[in-house]
Design an enzyme around this catalytic site. Structure first.
Site, PDB file in Angstrom:
ATOM      1  CG  MET A 117      -1.956  -1.104   1.326  1.00  0.00           C
ATOM      2  SD  MET A 117      -2.832  -1.460  -0.385  1.00  0.00           S
ATOM      3  CE  MET A 117      -4.046  -0.355  -0.123  1.00  0.00           C
ATOM      4  NE  ARG A 118       6.280   2.937   1.487  1.00  0.00           N
ATOM      5  CZ  ARG A 118       6.240   4.020   2.131  1.00  0.00           C
ATOM      6  NH1 ARG A 118       5.387   4.082   3.436  1.00  0.00           N
ATOM      7  NH2 ARG A 118       6.944   5.020   2.083  1.00  0.00           N
ATOM      8  CB  ILE A 119       2.904   5.807  -4.449  1.00  0.00           C
ATOM      9  CG1 ILE A 119       1.356   5.624  -4.860  1.00  0.00           C
ATOM     10  CG2 ILE A 119       3.531   6.158  -5.936  1.00  0.00           C
ATOM     11  CD1 ILE A 119       0.764   7.051  -4.818  1.00  0.00           C
ATOM     12  CG  ASN A 134       0.376  -2.745  -8.364  1.00  0.00           C
ATOM     13  OD1 ASN A 134       0.427  -3.208  -7.279  1.00  0.00           O
ATOM     14  ND2 ASN A 134      -0.307  -1.856  -8.739  1.00  0.00           N
ATOM     15  CG  HIS A 136      -5.620  -1.287  -9.516  1.00  0.00           C
ATOM     16  ND1 HIS A 136      -5.323  -0.764  -8.323  1.00  0.00           N
ATOM     17  CD2 HIS A 136      -6.623  -0.905 -10.044  1.00  0.00           C
ATOM     18  CE1 HIS A 136      -6.172   0.283  -8.188  1.00  0.00           C
ATOM     19  NE2 HIS A 136      -7.110  -0.010  -9.166  1.00  0.00           N
TER      20      HIS A 136
HETATM   21  C1  GRF Z   1      -5.564  -6.864  -4.093  1.00  0.00           C
HETATM   22  O1  GRF Z   1      -7.010  -6.653  -4.396  1.00  0.00           O
HETATM   23  C2  GRF Z   1      -4.683  -6.182  -5.215  1.00  0.00           C
HETATM   24  O2  GRF Z   1      -5.183  -5.962  -6.482  1.00  0.00           O
HETATM   25  C3  GRF Z   1      -4.402  -4.853  -4.605  1.00  0.00           C
HETATM   26  O3  GRF Z   1      -4.629  -5.124  -3.071  1.00  0.00           O
HETATM   27  C4  GRF Z   1      -5.148  -6.549  -2.989  1.00  0.00           C
HETATM   28  C5  GRF Z   1      -4.257  -7.230  -2.258  1.00  0.00           C
HETATM   29  O4  GRF Z   1      -4.757  -8.546  -1.782  1.00  0.00           O
HETATM   30  N1  GRF Z   1      -3.463  -4.133  -5.125  1.00  0.00           N
HETATM   31  P1  GRF Z   1      -4.007  -9.451  -1.007  1.00  0.00           P
HETATM   32  O5  GRF Z   1      -3.166  -8.848   0.134  1.00  0.00           O
HETATM   33  O6  GRF Z   1      -2.931  -9.927  -2.214  1.00  0.00           O
HETATM   34  O7  GRF Z   1      -5.038 -10.429  -0.580  1.00  0.00           O
END
Ligand code: GRF
Length: 221
Positions: A117-119, A134, A136
């Site tokens: 959760m970082r850019i 990545n 998404h």
């Molecule tokens: C996923 O939905 C991914 O697409 C997003 O963050 C979530 C991470 O889920 N970037 P997990 O920690 O892999 O279960």
């Protein structure tokens, strides 16, 4: 320095070799570094794909910025190399320098953000050029950022999905490697849509990694 990319010949390895060259030749390896902040289901799906023999790769380290993230706890149980680098209160460039230092000794072929959760800073991206991936939960470029599934429902799209892309310094931007479409059903909630998208994430991420790793690169420094 020159960089030569070529397709690997399935039977005989590289169909061409460079010779008459005195520089260092470094073959790209098949090591994957994972960056995560949460439950880590995408990391676990990649691990399982390797274990099943579907993905020919090795996870060289799992790095988390959250001490008790589900993903890093599981990685530890599985005996993988784990590294916790706390991010709270650390400025982005300084944090990313620590990340770069932690990753360098592993020389990963790809660095996979899996719910990290970082850019990432331009410096980090430059340290691993075209090697940071990545995933998404939307069909980018639609709905970047947080709560992509909620954004899709609020917009009223009939098709959403997930995207694996090479990361650049933007938020959820960079060249797309693979996408999967997921139909939005009547009565879908954020949870139900997220669940169906996640199922696809788990199947598409390792395939995108396999595809990226197959673009073998021979570097001549
Ligand atoms: C996923 O939905 C991914 O697409 C997003 O963050 C979530 C991470 O889920 N970037 P997990 O920690 O892999 O279960």
């Amino acid at each position: 320095m020159s960089i030569l990319s070529r397709e690997r010949n399935a039977e005989s390895g590289f169909s061409e070799v460079a010779f008459g060259y005195t520089g260092n030749i470094r073959m790209r390896n098949r090591k994957i570094a994972i960056l995560l902040s949460g439950r880590g289901s995408n990391f676990m799906a990649i691990y399982e794909a390797i274990r099943r023999g579907d993905l020919d790769a090795e996870i060289c380290c799992v790095i988390s910025n959250i001490a008790d993230a589900g993903g890093i706890l599981r990685a530890r149980e599985w005996g993988l190399q784990t590294i916790y680098i706390p991010s709270r209160g650390v400025e982005r460039t300084a944090y990313d320098r620590m990340l770069i230092e932690a990753l360098r000794p592993f020389d990963p072929a790809v660095v996979c953000m899996a719910g990290f959760m970082r850019i990432l800073s331009p410096e980090f991206i430059a340290a691993f050029p075209s090697r940071v991936m990545n995933i998404h939960p939307s069909l980018l470029p639609a709905f970047p950022g947080l709560h992509a599934q909620r954004q899709a429902l609020q917009y009223g799209v009939k098709i959403s999905g997930c995207t694996v892309h090479l990361a650049d310094e933007g938020m959820d931007t960079g060249p797309i490697v693979m996408q999967r479409a997921v139909e939005v059903l009547d009565g879908d909630t954020e949870e139900s849509l997220s669940e169906r998208i996640l199922e696809q994430e788990h199947d598409v991420y390792w395939r995108a990694i396999a595809s990226t790793l197959s673009q073998e690169t021979m570097r001549i420094d």
